[in-house]
Motif scaffolding. Structure first.
Motif, PDB file in Angstrom:
ATOM      1  N   VAL A 114     117.961  -4.874 -23.784  1.00  0.00           N
ATOM      2  CA  VAL A 114     118.040  -3.738 -22.863  1.00  0.00           C
ATOM      3  C   VAL A 114     119.098  -3.986 -21.795  1.00  0.00           C
ATOM      4  O   VAL A 114     119.914  -3.094 -21.492  1.00  0.00           O
ATOM      5  CB  VAL A 114     116.669  -3.478 -22.201  1.00  0.00           C
ATOM      6  N   LEU A 173     122.495  -1.871 -21.923  1.00  0.00           N
ATOM      7  CA  LEU A 173     122.506  -0.851 -20.874  1.00  0.00           C
ATOM      8  C   LEU A 173     123.777  -0.944 -20.044  1.00  0.00           C
ATOM      9  O   LEU A 173     124.399   0.079 -19.729  1.00  0.00           O
ATOM     10  CB  LEU A 173     121.284  -1.019 -19.968  1.00  0.00           C
ATOM     11  N   THR A 191     118.077   6.193 -15.503  1.00  0.00           N
ATOM     12  CA  THR A 191     116.664   5.856 -15.706  1.00  0.00           C
ATOM     13  C   THR A 191     116.172   6.399 -17.039  1.00  0.00           C
ATOM     14  O   THR A 191     115.506   5.687 -17.803  1.00  0.00           O
ATOM     15  CB  THR A 191     115.807   6.448 -14.568  1.00  0.00           C
ATOM     16  N   THR A 201     117.643   4.331 -19.809  1.00  0.00           N
ATOM     17  CA  THR A 201     117.012   3.015 -19.905  1.00  0.00           C
ATOM     18  C   THR A 201     115.692   3.092 -20.660  1.00  0.00           C
ATOM     19  O   THR A 201     115.393   2.248 -21.509  1.00  0.00           O
ATOM     20  CB  THR A 201     116.759   2.429 -18.501  1.00  0.00           C
TER      21      THR A 201
END
Length: 222
Positions: free
Chosen positions: A24, A28, A155, A158
């Motif tokens: 992640v 990201l 957000t 994610t």
């Protein structure tokens, strides 16, 4: 106590968590950079943009739409040759980064584009009237004015990325999702599956709460 209840060594759980954070985190960062670049190109070249160019906008927008429309599991298998070229292997946690970045980049690009399109055109026109160059308009006016919305977009990206990492286990990427499937579902280990789901739900709620709080603070500061 925990190991006996979940029937999995604590080291295995820790490894799975670290693999998820690794996937992640890196995907990201890279995906956000790629997404922002694509979003800026689309905002600038769209009809009515600062540098309207129908051809460029059409190509970039089409690529973004095509990649976003391909299910992640199919995308991951399709670009395995590219993954092999970039990282030298088709399997493993690091190999999973390539399809994750390719997947989340266009997804974030569309979210970022929508955020920047919310900025009042009057602000952009005022910046141009003061003689600001295109890079200055983007860096000092467009992005700052859209920052609260960009945080919410990041957000959302994610959380979506977290879900995609659960499928990385099909190429040996590991992670919490693979832990739940391999040690939970396949071994009929219901407690582990339940705990994993609860942890993922809690993490999603935490990420959303943090994103909302940062966005609200930025709006109040404005």
């Amino acid at each position: 106590m925990i190991e006996e209840y979940l029937r999995v060594p604590l080291s295995t759980i820790t490894l799975a968590a670290s693999q998820t954070l690794y996937m992640v985190g890196w995907s990201l960062v890279a995906g956000a950079v790629l997404g922002m670049l694509l979003a800026i190109v689309m905002v600038l070249t769209r009809p009515g943009g600062l540098h309207a160019n129908r051809a460029v906008f059409f190509v970039v927008s089409t690529v973004v739409n095509v990649v976003r429309s391909v299910p992640f599991i199919i995308l991951m298998v399709t670009i395995m040759p590219l993954t092999k070229i970039i990282v030298g292997t088709r399997v493993g946690t690091t190999a999973a980064l390539v399809p994750l970045i390719v997947h989340v980049g266009p997804y974030l690009a569309r979210l970022f584009e929508n955020s920047m399109l919310e900025v009042d055109n009057g602000i952009i026109e005022a910046a141009q009237s003061m003689g600001a160059t295109t890079p200055q308009v983007i860096w000092y006016f467009l992005i700052p004015e859209a920052k609260a919305s960009l945080v919410l977009a990041l957000t959302t990206g994610t959380i979506g990325l977290l879900g995609s990492t659960t499928m990385a286990g099909t190429i040996g990427g590991g992670g919490v999702g693979n832990l739940a499937l391999t040690y939970g579902y396949e071994r009929m280990n219901t407690p582990l599956m339940i705990v994993t789901v609860i942890l993922l739900v809690a993490l999603v709620q935490l990420l959303q709460s943090i994103g909302d709080a940062i966005s609200r603070r930025m709006r109040h500061l404005d």
